[in-house]
Design a protein around this motif. Structure first.
Motif: not given
Length: 125
Positions: A58-61, A86-90
């Motif tokens: 899966i693509d990761l940042d 998840r990228s962008g989660s708080t």
């Protein structure tokens, strides 16, 4: 509010009524034990996601968080991500719970597409 970095929580200390009164911390570098009086605590344990098991799939940042689109879908059709990985989660429990509910709805929509023949062999038509 005070922020204490480089500390390992050793103990929560309650008063006679059972409410939080203080916390004991150990300085990671020096080993020194400190007691801090408080009536509340928010523990933040870091930002290293446990995503090594999906690396290469899966693509990761750049920080190894899972990349998703606005519907929480990953680069693999039918695979979704929610919460702290998840990228962008708080990185907050309430937000992760909300994302989990949103992903459940997205999965239902996805399964409807599969059932209606809109997804075939892992690809959306």
């Amino acid at each position: 509010m005070q922020i204490h970095t480089g500390q390992a929580l050793e103990e929560f200390i309650a008063d006679s009524s059972g409410k939080l009164a203080a916390m004991k911390f150990k300085n990671i570098e020096t080993g020194e034990i400190n007691e801090i009086k408080t009536i509340g605590a928010f523990l933040f344990i870091g930002l290293d996601p446990n995503t090594s098991w999906v690396k290469g799939l899966i693509d990761l940042d750049e920080r190894n968080f899972i990349k998703t689109n606005e519907n929480f879908a990953t680069n693999i059709v039918g695979v979704f991500a929610a919460g702290d990985v998840r990228s962008g989660s708080t990185k907050q429990l309430a937000a992760a719970v909300g994302e989990g509910a949103a992903v459940a709805i997205q999965i239902r929509y996805f399964l409807d597409k599969v059932e209606n023949g809109i997804v075939e062999n892992g690809k959306v038509k």
